[in-house]
Design a protein around this motif. Structure first.
Motif, PDB file in Angstrom:
ATOM      1  N   ASN A  31     -18.278  29.444  -3.106  1.00 41.07           N
ATOM      2  CA  ASN A  31     -19.482  30.014  -2.503  1.00 41.07           C
ATOM      3  C   ASN A  31     -19.452  29.813  -0.993  1.00 41.07           C
ATOM      4  OD1 ASN A  31     -22.517  29.467  -1.484  1.00 41.07           O
ATOM      5  ND2 ASN A  31     -22.523  30.997  -3.113  1.00 41.07           N
ATOM      6  N   LYS A  68     -15.839  34.261  -8.713  1.00 47.62           N
ATOM      7  CA  LYS A  68     -15.763  33.311  -9.823  1.00 47.62           C
ATOM      8  C   LYS A  68     -14.716  33.762 -10.845  1.00 47.62           C
ATOM      9  CE  LYS A  68     -19.442  31.771 -11.741  1.00 47.62           C
ATOM     10  NZ  LYS A  68     -20.704  31.769 -12.518  1.00 47.62           N
ATOM     11  N   GLU A 124     -19.865  34.869  -3.684  1.00 44.89           N
ATOM     12  CA  GLU A 124     -19.262  33.877  -4.570  1.00 44.89           C
ATOM     13  C   GLU A 124     -18.331  34.556  -5.574  1.00 44.89           C
ATOM     14  OE1 GLU A 124     -20.599  29.987  -7.155  1.00 44.89           O
ATOM     15  OE2 GLU A 124     -21.974  31.690  -7.052  1.00 44.89           O
ATOM     16  N   SER A 161     -14.879  28.564  -8.770  1.00 45.91           N
ATOM     17  CA  SER A 161     -15.624  29.480  -7.917  1.00 45.91           C
ATOM     18  C   SER A 161     -15.617  28.967  -6.489  1.00 45.91           C
ATOM     19  CB  SER A 161     -17.074  29.647  -8.412  1.00 45.91           C
ATOM     20  OG  SER A 161     -17.787  28.426  -8.281  1.00 45.91           O
TER      21      SER A 161
END
Length: 381
Positions: free
Chosen positions: A133, A114, A112, A131
């Motif tokens: 994921n 960010k 992930e 972000s």
């Protein structure tokens, strides 16, 4: 870690004679960079990564003795997994020992990246972020490639049925291939911590998580949708009714084995989404909170808040349709001999060596369902 049953007890396991060992190596890493662009502007960039594996190894006595011999129903269903078949004993015992998918392996990982930005101006402390994921899981399909027998009550005693070698049914999956599943979650949020007065502060925010349904990388998913089943394209059965004739309609061949797929929607084809269900993107999540110093002396404060939160279906639903026809061929037979499941003990009928189309099982997901969500609130003094 030792477990007192096959496959950690995920299957029907009523006895502790067959055990298993679980190995779960895991790893993780994080990298973060924070930069003060201005005294009132902070930027943070990070990436998080983690993964794990699961290996389930059966105990030594789960493996077949050297004298074991079972004739395969037909050649493409040759038994290559050399462990005890699953056995279920109906009345009066009501017990089962299923060796399921052993040895078993899966592996998962996610990462992930960010970006978070904090900015302060006047009475406002603002924060924004974005972000992405990505979660992947490589997992074996569940199924008894070694076969599974169910003993009913031919003799009024299922244990005696087992000793005579006369089960009531037999099922088997052709193999236990590894499938590759992907979840993707893009996210964005904005927040404002607003000091309205020296005594009153408001927290205002909005978050959005896009939660598209998990999919299999090669689109090896079939979802049975009852409304699309065509009764006028019913299967043509061979005598005595355990196999489907090759002249039947609605057949689909995968890995050399035809399957009856009337009513099945294939992932990524003819308008069916990759995850076989319509994605729900209505997942906006407002947040609001406040704190009030009632008398301005810091002794009595009222706080409250409200927010909505969504989570995705993590995978167990899509794992089910991954075992549906045609991408996980299986067979089910009635009244087979224990050592020759391709022959019926009640009729003497033998499955023809060229018979490949068996009645299998189908799983079904609603073509549309909402992402799970909750609403939370609080109020305190």
């Amino acid at each position: 870690q030792g477990e007192p049953g096959p496959e950690l007890g995920w299957c029907g396991c009523d006895y502790n004679t067959l055990t298993s060992i679980l190995n779960t190596p895991a790893h993780s890493a994080a990298l973060k960079l924070s930069g003060t662009i201005k005294p009132n502007l902070l930027m943070e960039v990070s990436i998080n990564y983690d993964g794990n594996g699961i290996d389930i190894v059966p105990s030594a006595n789960t493996y077949l003795p050297s004298t074991w011999a079972v004739s395969p129903v037909v050649a493409p269903y040759a038994i290559t997994r050399k462990i005890w078949p699953g056995m279920k004993f109906n009345n009066p015992l009501g017990k089962e020992e299923d060796t399921a998918t052993e040895p078993y392996h899966n592996a998962a990982q996610d990462y992930e990246p960010k970006l978070d930005v904090s900015y302060t101006t006047g009475k406002h402390a603002l924060k924004f972020g974005v972000s992405y994921n990505r979660y992947t899981k490589n997992q074996m399909l569940y199924g008894d490639e070694q076969g599974h027998y169910t003993f009913n009550s031919l003799t009024n005693d299922t244990l005696m049925d087992a000793l005579l070698g006369l089960p009531g049914s037999y099922n088997q999956t052709q193999s236990a291939p590894i499938r590759h599943y992907v979840n993707q979650t893009p996210s964005v949020y904005a927040m404002d911590n607003w000091h309205v007065t020296p005594r009153l502060t408001l927290q205002l925010g909005l978050r959005y998580d896009a939660l598209p349904h998990a999919y299999e990388r090669q689109n090896l998913l079939g979802n049975f949708v009852q409304s699309t089943y065509q009764p006028n394209a019913a299967p043509i059965w061979n005598s005595p009714g355990s196999t489907i004739d090759s002249s039947s309609p609605s057949l689909y061949t995968y890995n050399g084995i035809p399957s009856y797929v009337n009513g099945t929607q294939f992932a990524g084809t003819r308008g069916t989404p990759a995850g076989v269900v319509t994605n729900d993107y209505k997942t906006l999540q407002p947040r609001i909170g406040f704190s009030e110093d009632l008398f301005g002396n810091g002794k009595t404060v009222i706080r409250g808040g409200f927010g909505t939160f969504f989570e995705r279906m993590q995978g167990n639903d899509v794992f089910g349709v991954a075992t549906s026809a045609p991408f996980d061929p299986s067979l089910t037979l009635s009244n087979p001999y224990f050592s020759q499941p391709g022959k019926a003990w009640d009729t003497g009928a033998v499955i023809a060596p060229t018979a490949l189309i068996f009645a299998g099982s189908q799983d079904s997901l609603a073509t549309t369902y909402k992402a799970p969500g909750v609403a939370q609130y609080s109020l305190g003094v």
